[in-house]
Design a protein around this motif. Structure first.
Motif, PDB file in Angstrom:
ATOM      1  N   ASP A   1      11.785  -2.180   8.609  1.00  0.00           N
ATOM      2  CA  ASP A   1      12.076  -3.695   7.800  1.00  0.00           C
ATOM      3  C   ASP A   1      10.600  -2.828   6.960  1.00  0.00           C
ATOM      4  N   THR A   2       9.866  -2.733   7.151  1.00  0.00           N
ATOM      5  CA  THR A   2       8.411  -2.998   6.599  1.00  0.00           C
ATOM      6  C   THR A   2       7.409  -1.732   5.949  1.00  0.00           C
ATOM      7  N   CYS A   3       7.720  -0.913   6.388  1.00  0.00           N
ATOM      8  CA  CYS A   3       7.441   0.210   6.044  1.00  0.00           C
ATOM      9  C   CYS A   3       8.568   1.963   5.551  1.00  0.00           C
ATOM     10  N   ARG A   4       7.917   2.347   4.668  1.00  0.00           N
ATOM     11  CA  ARG A   4       8.616   3.375   5.040  1.00  0.00           C
ATOM     12  C   ARG A   4       8.028   4.648   6.077  1.00  0.00           C
ATOM     13  N   LEU A   5       8.819   5.021   6.292  1.00  0.00           N
ATOM     14  CA  LEU A   5       8.588   5.922   7.973  1.00  0.00           C
ATOM     15  C   LEU A   5       9.456   6.942   8.392  1.00  0.00           C
TER      16      LEU A   5
ATOM     17  N   VAL B   1       4.270   6.165   4.611  1.00  0.00           N
ATOM     18  CA  VAL B   1       5.021   6.371   2.839  1.00  0.00           C
ATOM     19  C   VAL B   1       4.172   5.470   2.813  1.00  0.00           C
ATOM     20  N   ASP B   2       4.387   4.123   2.500  1.00  0.00           N
ATOM     21  CA  ASP B   2       4.132   3.132   2.216  1.00  0.00           C
ATOM     22  C   ASP B   2       4.538   2.164   3.044  1.00  0.00           C
ATOM     23  N   PHE B   3       3.991   0.350   2.446  1.00  0.00           N
ATOM     24  CA  PHE B   3       4.353  -0.167   3.440  1.00  0.00           C
ATOM     25  C   PHE B   3       3.650  -1.920   2.450  1.00  0.00           C
ATOM     26  N   LYS B   4       4.507  -2.842   2.882  1.00  0.00           N
ATOM     27  CA  LYS B   4       4.271  -4.035   2.621  1.00  0.00           C
ATOM     28  C   LYS B   4       3.411  -5.326   3.582  1.00  0.00           C
ATOM     29  N   LEU B   5       2.501  -6.015   3.674  1.00  0.00           N
ATOM     30  CA  LEU B   5       1.896  -6.721   4.552  1.00  0.00           C
ATOM     31  C   LEU B   5       2.313  -8.050   3.780  1.00  0.00           C
TER      32      LEU B   5
ATOM     33  N   ILE C   1       0.818  -1.168   0.194  1.00  0.00           N
ATOM     34  CA  ILE C   1       0.400  -0.030   0.081  1.00  0.00           C
ATOM     35  C   ILE C   1       1.008   0.856   0.096  1.00  0.00           C
ATOM     36  N   ARG C   2       0.315   2.150  -0.908  1.00  0.00           N
ATOM     37  CA  ARG C   2       1.286   3.414  -0.764  1.00  0.00           C
ATOM     38  C   ARG C   2       0.531   4.538  -0.468  1.00  0.00           C
ATOM     39  N   ASN C   3       0.825   5.406   0.146  1.00  0.00           N
ATOM     40  CA  ASN C   3       0.059   6.535  -0.206  1.00  0.00           C
ATOM     41  C   ASN C   3       0.907   7.793  -0.464  1.00  0.00           C
TER      42      ASN C   3
ATOM     43  N   PHE D   1      19.132   1.707   6.031  1.00  0.00           N
ATOM     44  CA  PHE D   1      20.216   0.731   5.185  1.00  0.00           C
ATOM     45  C   PHE D   1      20.085   0.459   4.010  1.00  0.00           C
ATOM     46  N   ARG D   2      19.666   0.310   3.620  1.00  0.00           N
ATOM     47  CA  ARG D   2      19.210  -0.054   1.574  1.00  0.00           C
ATOM     48  C   ARG D   2      20.532   1.172   0.946  1.00  0.00           C
ATOM     49  N   ARG D   3      19.986   2.440   1.007  1.00  0.00           N
ATOM     50  CA  ARG D   3      21.082   3.378   0.713  1.00  0.00           C
ATOM     51  C   ARG D   3      21.826   4.212   1.238  1.00  0.00           C
TER      52      ARG D   3
ATOM     53  N   ALA E   1       7.138   6.971  -3.767  1.00  0.00           N
ATOM     54  CA  ALA E   1       8.720   6.796  -2.840  1.00  0.00           C
ATOM     55  C   ALA E   1       9.473   4.665  -3.819  1.00  0.00           C
ATOM     56  N   GLY E   2      10.551   4.625  -3.122  1.00  0.00           N
ATOM     57  CA  GLY E   2      11.096   3.698  -3.720  1.00  0.00           C
ATOM     58  C   GLY E   2      10.620   3.158  -5.206  1.00  0.00           C
ATOM     59  N   HIS E   3      10.052   2.132  -5.529  1.00  0.00           N
ATOM     60  CA  HIS E   3       9.567   1.939  -7.002  1.00  0.00           C
ATOM     61  C   HIS E   3       8.831   2.315  -7.264  1.00  0.00           C
ATOM     62  N   PHE E   4       8.108   3.058  -7.020  1.00  0.00           N
ATOM     63  CA  PHE E   4       6.856   4.358  -7.450  1.00  0.00           C
ATOM     64  C   PHE E   4       7.020   4.916  -8.274  1.00  0.00           C
TER      65      PHE E   4
HETATM   66  P1  TMP Z   1       9.481  -0.956  -2.646  1.00  0.00           P
HETATM   67  O1  TMP Z   1       8.832   0.725  -3.451  1.00  0.00           O
HETATM   68  O2  TMP Z   1      10.363  -1.504  -2.912  1.00  0.00           O
HETATM   69  O3  TMP Z   1       8.200  -1.443  -3.450  1.00  0.00           O
HETATM   70  O4  TMP Z   1       8.749  -0.947  -1.397  1.00  0.00           O
HETATM   71  C1  TMP Z   1       7.544  -0.388  -0.865  1.00  0.00           C
HETATM   72  C2  TMP Z   1       7.477  -1.098   0.899  1.00  0.00           C
HETATM   73  O5  TMP Z   1       7.738  -2.344   0.403  1.00  0.00           O
HETATM   74  C3  TMP Z   1       8.659  -0.716   1.464  1.00  0.00           C
HETATM   75  O6  TMP Z   1       7.934   0.573   2.561  1.00  0.00           O
HETATM   76  C4  TMP Z   1       9.109  -1.435   1.528  1.00  0.00           C
HETATM   77  C5  TMP Z   1       8.037  -2.574   1.614  1.00  0.00           C
HETATM   78  N1  TMP Z   1       9.325  -3.521   1.211  1.00  0.00           N
HETATM   79  C6  TMP Z   1       9.280  -5.065   1.878  1.00  0.00           C
HETATM   80  O7  TMP Z   1       8.405  -5.033   3.066  1.00  0.00           O
HETATM   81  N2  TMP Z   1      10.063  -5.698   1.184  1.00  0.00           N
HETATM   82  C7  TMP Z   1      10.320  -5.770   0.090  1.00  0.00           C
HETATM   83  O8  TMP Z   1      10.804  -6.952  -0.346  1.00  0.00           O
HETATM   84  C8  TMP Z   1      10.160  -5.056  -0.710  1.00  0.00           C
HETATM   85  C9  TMP Z   1      10.382  -4.798  -2.638  1.00  0.00           C
HETATM   86  C10 TMP Z   1       9.579  -3.655  -0.308  1.00  0.00           C
END
Ligand code: TMP
Length: 238
Positions: free
Chosen positions: A197-201, A174-178, A93-95, A215-217, A98-101
């Protein structure tokens, strides 16, 4: 509850069988990876932050009607969860862009969307977690139409609740993964983790990144960012 043998080890967690057939124990590690495991490192104290933060947020979600796998925190890094089979979809979900979007669609980071977006990745490391749509998910028999409807409804509800919760501690979600799982009776519940790890905050006022992008950057002060989120959520460091 007795912790029995390890049945799974992922990049950030281990899962153990227990003497209760309907319960697993998850153990959070300090290991960090990015870019499908190509970048590896350690974020000291991350396991404890992610465990405690996930549990705090999952309890808040449960209180607001979202079914989750949370059962009981056992220690800094260990939690009892309901046994599920994970639906092999990463639900993002993205609000805010950022990132891949931002990368995939050629826009800057920080554009606030009028409405949140949802997307699915097929959870498959060998394929690099490719983006798929709900028709692909059904064609691949990853989930039924009803399950996908439930997942979408729960994911947007989680977004509403988390967005509001984080704002109260000065953080923009900002966004997160579930990830979701099926219990033995086929109910879809929220599983996995909700953590930096799984959210952008981002800090609400400065937009400072308080998540795994540090960490990624290679932005530095990775540990501090994780502790800062935890400090804001609980009023104390772990
Ligand atoms: P993305 O912009 O890289 O697609 O990431 C979107 C969101 O998902 C971000 O908050 C980080 C999270 N994410 C994971 O939790 N695991 C993953 O493997 C990836 C690529 C992103």
């Amino acid at each position: 509850m007795t912790k029995l043998e390890q049945i799974y080890e992922g990049k950030a967690k281990k899962v153990y069988r227990t003497d209760d057939p309907e319960r697993f124990i998850v153990e959070y590690k300090d290991d960090a990876t990015a870019f499908n495991g190509q970048k590896k490192g350690t974020i000291l104290g991350k396991g404890a932050v992610n465990n405690r933060m996930t549990n705090l947020l999952m309890q808040m979600l449960e209180e607001n009607g979202v079914p989750t796998h949370f059962v009981q925190e056992l220690s800094d890094r260990e939690t009892v969860v309901k046994k599920v089979t994970i639906v092999p979809l990463e639900v993002i979900i993205r609000n805010v862009s950022a990132g891949h979007f931002a990368q995939n669609y050629g826009v800057e980071e920080g554009i606030v969307f009028d409405e949140p977006t949802i997307e699915f990745s097929y959870k498959n490391d060998d394929l690099g977690d490719p983006l798929i749509n709900s028709y692909h998910a059904r064609a691949l028999k990853l989930a039924t139409r009803e399950e996908i409807d439930t997942i979408v409804r729960l994911a947007f509800r989680v977004n509403d609740l988390l967005k509001e919760f984080f704002l109260t501690v000065g953080i923009r979600l900002v966004d997160f993964k579930l990830e979701f799982g099926r219990t033995s009776d086929g109910t879809i519940i929220l599983a996995d983790e909700i953590s930096p790890d799984t959210c952008r905050l981002w800090d609400k006022d400065t937009n400072e990144k308080l998540d795994k992008d540090r960490f990624r950057r290679d932005l530095g002060q990775v540990e501090d960012a994780y502790q800062e989120v935890m400090r804001r959520l609980t009023g104390k460091t772990s």
